[in-house]
Design a protein around this motif. Structure first.
Motif, PDB file in Angstrom:
ATOM      1  N   LEU A 126       0.817  -1.209   0.000  1.00  7.43           N
ATOM      2  CA  LEU A 126       0.000   0.000   0.000  1.00  7.43           C
ATOM      3  C   LEU A 126       0.853   1.263   0.000  1.00  7.43           C
ATOM      4  O   LEU A 126       0.548   2.237  -0.704  1.00  7.43           O
ATOM      5  CB  LEU A 126      -0.929  -0.016   1.219  1.00  7.43           C
ATOM      6  CG  LEU A 126      -2.101   0.967   1.224  1.00  7.43           C
ATOM      7  CD1 LEU A 126      -2.982   0.766   0.001  1.00  7.43           C
ATOM      8  CD2 LEU A 126      -2.918   0.787   2.495  1.00  7.43           C
ATOM      9  N   ALA A 127       1.943   1.264   0.755  1.00 11.55           N
ATOM     10  CA  ALA A 127       2.784   2.459   0.838  1.00 11.55           C
ATOM     11  C   ALA A 127       3.394   2.809  -0.514  1.00 11.55           C
ATOM     12  O   ALA A 127       3.660   3.998  -0.798  1.00 11.55           O
ATOM     13  CB  ALA A 127       3.874   2.252   1.883  1.00 11.55           C
ATOM     14  N   GLU A 128       3.621   1.800  -1.355  1.00 13.08           N
ATOM     15  CA  GLU A 128       4.242   2.048  -2.662  1.00 13.08           C
ATOM     16  C   GLU A 128       3.333   2.822  -3.597  1.00 13.08           C
ATOM     17  O   GLU A 128       3.797   3.376  -4.604  1.00 13.08           O
ATOM     18  CB  GLU A 128       4.624   0.712  -3.303  1.00 13.08           C
ATOM     19  CG  GLU A 128       5.619  -0.099  -2.478  1.00 13.08           C
ATOM     20  CD  GLU A 128       5.846  -1.484  -3.051  1.00 13.08           C
ATOM     21  OE1 GLU A 128       5.303  -1.748  -4.153  1.00 13.08           O
ATOM     22  OE2 GLU A 128       6.554  -2.294  -2.419  1.00 13.08           O
ATOM     23  N   ARG A 129       2.047   2.896  -3.303  1.00 11.45           N
ATOM     24  CA  ARG A 129       1.111   3.584  -4.196  1.00 11.45           C
ATOM     25  C   ARG A 129       1.141   5.097  -4.017  1.00 11.45           C
ATOM     26  O   ARG A 129       0.554   5.835  -4.806  1.00 11.45           O
ATOM     27  CB  ARG A 129      -0.307   3.043  -3.961  1.00 11.45           C
ATOM     28  CG  ARG A 129      -0.463   1.592  -4.384  1.00 11.45           C
ATOM     29  CD  ARG A 129      -1.762   0.998  -3.891  1.00 11.45           C
ATOM     30  NE  ARG A 129      -2.930   1.724  -4.361  1.00 11.45           N
ATOM     31  CZ  ARG A 129      -4.184   1.446  -3.993  1.00 11.45           C
ATOM     32  NH1 ARG A 129      -4.410   0.436  -3.145  1.00 11.45           N
ATOM     33  NH2 ARG A 129      -5.191   2.156  -4.462  1.00 11.45           N
ATOM     34  N   LYS A 130       1.803   5.557  -2.966  1.00  3.88           N
ATOM     35  CA  LYS A 130       1.961   7.001  -2.720  1.00  3.88           C
ATOM     36  C   LYS A 130       0.615   7.730  -2.695  1.00  3.88           C
ATOM     37  O   LYS A 130       0.458   8.805  -3.287  1.00  3.88           O
ATOM     38  CB  LYS A 130       2.856   7.636  -3.797  1.00  3.88           C
ATOM     39  CG  LYS A 130       4.199   6.949  -4.001  1.00  3.88           C
ATOM     40  CD  LYS A 130       5.061   7.011  -2.746  1.00  3.88           C
ATOM     41  CE  LYS A 130       6.446   6.391  -2.993  1.00  3.88           C
ATOM     42  NZ  LYS A 130       7.290   6.378  -1.785  1.00  3.88           N
ATOM     43  N   LEU A 131      -0.354   7.157  -2.008  1.00  2.53           N
ATOM     44  CA  LEU A 131      -1.676   7.772  -1.906  1.00  2.53           C
ATOM     45  C   LEU A 131      -1.638   8.920  -0.907  1.00  2.53           C
ATOM     46  O   LEU A 131      -0.774   8.960  -0.025  1.00  2.53           O
ATOM     47  CB  LEU A 131      -2.701   6.738  -1.439  1.00  2.53           C
ATOM     48  CG  LEU A 131      -2.959   5.552  -2.374  1.00  2.53           C
ATOM     49  CD1 LEU A 131      -3.849   4.528  -1.666  1.00  2.53           C
ATOM     50  CD2 LEU A 131      -3.592   6.008  -3.671  1.00  2.53           C
ATOM     51  N   PRO A 132      -2.563   9.888  -1.034  1.00  7.41           N
ATOM     52  CA  PRO A 132      -2.693  10.892   0.021  1.00  7.41           C
ATOM     53  C   PRO A 132      -2.940  10.204   1.359  1.00  7.41           C
ATOM     54  O   PRO A 132      -3.516   9.119   1.418  1.00  7.41           O
ATOM     55  CB  PRO A 132      -3.905  11.719  -0.425  1.00  7.41           C
ATOM     56  CG  PRO A 132      -3.979  11.516  -1.907  1.00  7.41           C
ATOM     57  CD  PRO A 132      -3.488  10.119  -2.150  1.00  7.41           C
ATOM     58  N   GLU A 133      -2.509  10.860   2.432  1.00  6.73           N
ATOM     59  CA  GLU A 133      -2.540  10.217   3.746  1.00  6.73           C
ATOM     60  C   GLU A 133      -3.926   9.710   4.124  1.00  6.73           C
ATOM     61  O   GLU A 133      -4.085   8.564   4.573  1.00  6.73           O
ATOM     62  CB  GLU A 133      -2.043  11.195   4.807  1.00  6.73           C
ATOM     63  CG  GLU A 133      -1.983  10.585   6.208  1.00  6.73           C
ATOM     64  CD  GLU A 133      -1.465  11.570   7.240  1.00  6.73           C
ATOM     65  OE1 GLU A 133      -1.543  11.249   8.445  1.00  6.73           O
ATOM     66  OE2 GLU A 133      -0.996  12.656   6.835  1.00  6.73           O
ATOM     67  N   ALA A 134      -4.944  10.546   3.950  1.00  6.09           N
ATOM     68  CA  ALA A 134      -6.302  10.151   4.330  1.00  6.09           C
ATOM     69  C   ALA A 134      -6.780   8.977   3.486  1.00  6.09           C
ATOM     70  O   ALA A 134      -7.403   8.034   3.998  1.00  6.09           O
ATOM     71  CB  ALA A 134      -7.254  11.334   4.188  1.00  6.09           C
ATOM     72  N   GLU A 135      -6.479   9.008   2.197  1.00  5.59           N
ATOM     73  CA  GLU A 135      -6.906   7.940   1.297  1.00  5.59           C
ATOM     74  C   GLU A 135      -6.182   6.635   1.623  1.00  5.59           C
ATOM     75  O   GLU A 135      -6.780   5.551   1.599  1.00  5.59           O
ATOM     76  CB  GLU A 135      -6.642   8.348  -0.153  1.00  5.59           C
ATOM     77  CG  GLU A 135      -7.238   7.398  -1.169  1.00  5.59           C
ATOM     78  CD  GLU A 135      -7.057   7.900  -2.592  1.00  5.59           C
ATOM     79  OE1 GLU A 135      -7.140   7.063  -3.527  1.00  5.59           O
ATOM     80  OE2 GLU A 135      -6.827   9.117  -2.771  1.00  5.59           O
ATOM     81  N   GLN A 136      -4.883   6.740   1.944  1.00  2.00           N
ATOM     82  CA  GLN A 136      -4.128   5.542   2.303  1.00  2.00           C
ATOM     83  C   GLN A 136      -4.659   4.943   3.603  1.00  2.00           C
ATOM     84  O   GLN A 136      -4.783   3.714   3.724  1.00  2.00           O
ATOM     85  CB  GLN A 136      -2.643   5.868   2.453  1.00  2.00           C
ATOM     86  CG  GLN A 136      -1.816   4.661   2.889  1.00  2.00           C
ATOM     87  CD  GLN A 136      -0.320   4.922   2.828  1.00  2.00           C
ATOM     88  OE1 GLN A 136       0.136   5.697   2.000  1.00  2.00           O
ATOM     89  NE2 GLN A 136       0.430   4.272   3.708  1.00  2.00           N
ATOM     90  N   ARG A 137      -4.977   5.795   4.576  1.00  2.00           N
ATOM     91  CA  ARG A 137      -5.510   5.298   5.840  1.00  2.00           C
ATOM     92  C   ARG A 137      -6.852   4.591   5.622  1.00  2.00           C
ATOM     93  O   ARG A 137      -7.102   3.536   6.203  1.00  2.00           O
ATOM     94  CB  ARG A 137      -5.658   6.442   6.828  1.00  2.00           C
ATOM     95  CG  ARG A 137      -6.125   6.001   8.211  1.00  2.00           C
ATOM     96  CD  ARG A 137      -5.938   7.087   9.250  1.00  2.00           C
ATOM     97  NE  ARG A 137      -6.644   8.312   8.880  1.00  2.00           N
ATOM     98  CZ  ARG A 137      -6.053   9.440   8.489  1.00  2.00           C
ATOM     99  NH1 ARG A 137      -4.735   9.498   8.410  1.00  2.00           N
ATOM    100  NH2 ARG A 137      -6.756  10.503   8.176  1.00  2.00           N
ATOM    101  N   THR A 138      -7.695   5.163   4.766  1.00  2.00           N
ATOM    102  CA  THR A 138      -8.986   4.547   4.486  1.00  2.00           C
ATOM    103  C   THR A 138      -8.808   3.196   3.799  1.00  2.00           C
ATOM    104  O   THR A 138      -9.481   2.211   4.143  1.00  2.00           O
ATOM    105  CB  THR A 138      -9.834   5.477   3.589  1.00  2.00           C
ATOM    106  OG1 THR A 138     -10.068   6.709   4.284  1.00  2.00           O
ATOM    107  CG2 THR A 138     -11.172   4.829   3.254  1.00  2.00           C
ATOM    108  N   ALA A 139      -7.883   3.138   2.835  1.00  2.00           N
ATOM    109  CA  ALA A 139      -7.632   1.881   2.129  1.00  2.00           C
ATOM    110  C   ALA A 139      -7.070   0.831   3.083  1.00  2.00           C
ATOM    111  O   ALA A 139      -7.460  -0.347   3.036  1.00  2.00           O
ATOM    112  CB  ALA A 139      -6.667   2.119   0.968  1.00  2.00           C
ATOM    113  N   GLN A 140      -6.158   1.240   3.951  1.00  2.00           N
ATOM    114  CA  GLN A 140      -5.577   0.300   4.920  1.00  2.00           C
ATOM    115  C   GLN A 140      -6.641  -0.244   5.857  1.00  2.00           C
ATOM    116  O   GLN A 140      -6.696  -1.449   6.118  1.00  2.00           O
ATOM    117  CB  GLN A 140      -4.473   1.002   5.719  1.00  2.00           C
ATOM    118  CG  GLN A 140      -3.839   0.115   6.782  1.00  2.00           C
ATOM    119  CD  GLN A 140      -2.729   0.830   7.540  1.00  2.00           C
ATOM    120  OE1 GLN A 140      -2.196   1.836   7.084  1.00  2.00           O
ATOM    121  NE2 GLN A 140      -2.396   0.310   8.707  1.00  2.00           N
TER     122      GLN A 140
END
Length: 254
Positions: free
Chosen positions: A39-53
């Motif tokens: 997931l970290a490799e996708r470089k998503l915005p912080e909020a979006e990465q947290r939601t995906a996680q």
């Protein structure tokens, strides 16, 4: 037309629609784990990465719950299959115990060390039968109170499964915002659906086998109570003999 029959006819189309719905594809644990690690490799915005996680972790938790429900279902099926033989065996043993000779006093010349050893054995057996009694009590109570809880879980679970099916079919979140579902959110909903499906399958099996579980619990309960009473008597007899020997030894010392 009776009220019950009218309600059944009104609910029949809804039940048929739910039965006809296809199960959503079940996410694969290995794939979820790999996507979470990457997931970290996708470089998503912080909020979006947290939601995906959070969605991926929720999917993993739901799949683990589904697997736990399936294991419990297998164990329940085995218990129900073994129940008739276990009930028959448990019902035979109380009759044998009721005709058994009373607990005998140990011989007066039994060494103190041997008495203490026998007492330890009795206490270990007593602890085991008390545990079995607790388990039998729990089985009886659970089987008597379980049907109402199971019916409630089945009802609420079916409603939630239908909501998930509707959301997945529309591709949008339910509610006023109607946001499109991301892949992680779809996996979380699909995994929740499969956890609910496994849970409701277990509850239906519990309902179907409820009378057998009550009979098994009652038979185990009666046997365990008799065994506990007999072992308690034996332990008291040994303890009294030990006390007498210790008192006698103390007198001889004086």
């Amino acid at each position: 037309m009776s009220l019950l029959r009218l309600l059944f006819l009104l609910l029949l189309p809804l039940l048929s629609m739910h039965a006809a719905a296809e199960a959503p594809p079940r996410p694969q644990p290995d794939e979820l784990r790999a996507r979470l690690q990457a997931l970290a490799e996708r470089k998503l915005p912080e909020a979006e990465q947290r939601t995906a996680q959070q969605a991926l972790e929720q999917a993993q938790a739901s799949l683990a719950s589904a697997e736990d429900y399936r294991r419990r279902l297998d164990a329940l099926k085995q218990t129900l299959a073994d129940a008739p033989a276990q009930i028959a065996a448990a019902r035979r043993q109380p009759a044998a115990l009721s005709t058994a000779a009373p607990v005998a006093e140990p011989a007066a010349d039994t060494p103190l060390a041997r008495l203490e050893e026998r007492l330890a054995e009795q206490e270990a057996a007593l602890a085991d039968w008390r545990r079995r009694l607790d388990e039998a009590d729990g089985l009886v109570v659970g089987s008597r109170t379980g049907p109402e809880r199971a019916q409630t879980e089945i009802s609420t679970g079916q409603v939630r499964m239908a909501e998930i099916e509707t959301t997945l079919a529309s591709g949008r979140e339910a509610g006023r915002d109607g946001r499109p579902l991301g892949p992680e959110r779809r996996d979380a909903l699909a995994a929740e659906w499969h956890a609910l499906d496994a849970q409701l399958t277990l509850r239906r099996q519990e309902l179907a086998g409820n009378s057998g579980l009550i009979d098994l619990g009652l038979a185990r309960q009666e046997l365990a109570r008799l065994q506990v009473a007999r072992l308690e008597e034996a332990a008291r007899t040994l303890q009294d003999a030990i006390s007498r020997q210790r008192a006698s030894q103390a007198e001889q010392t004086v």
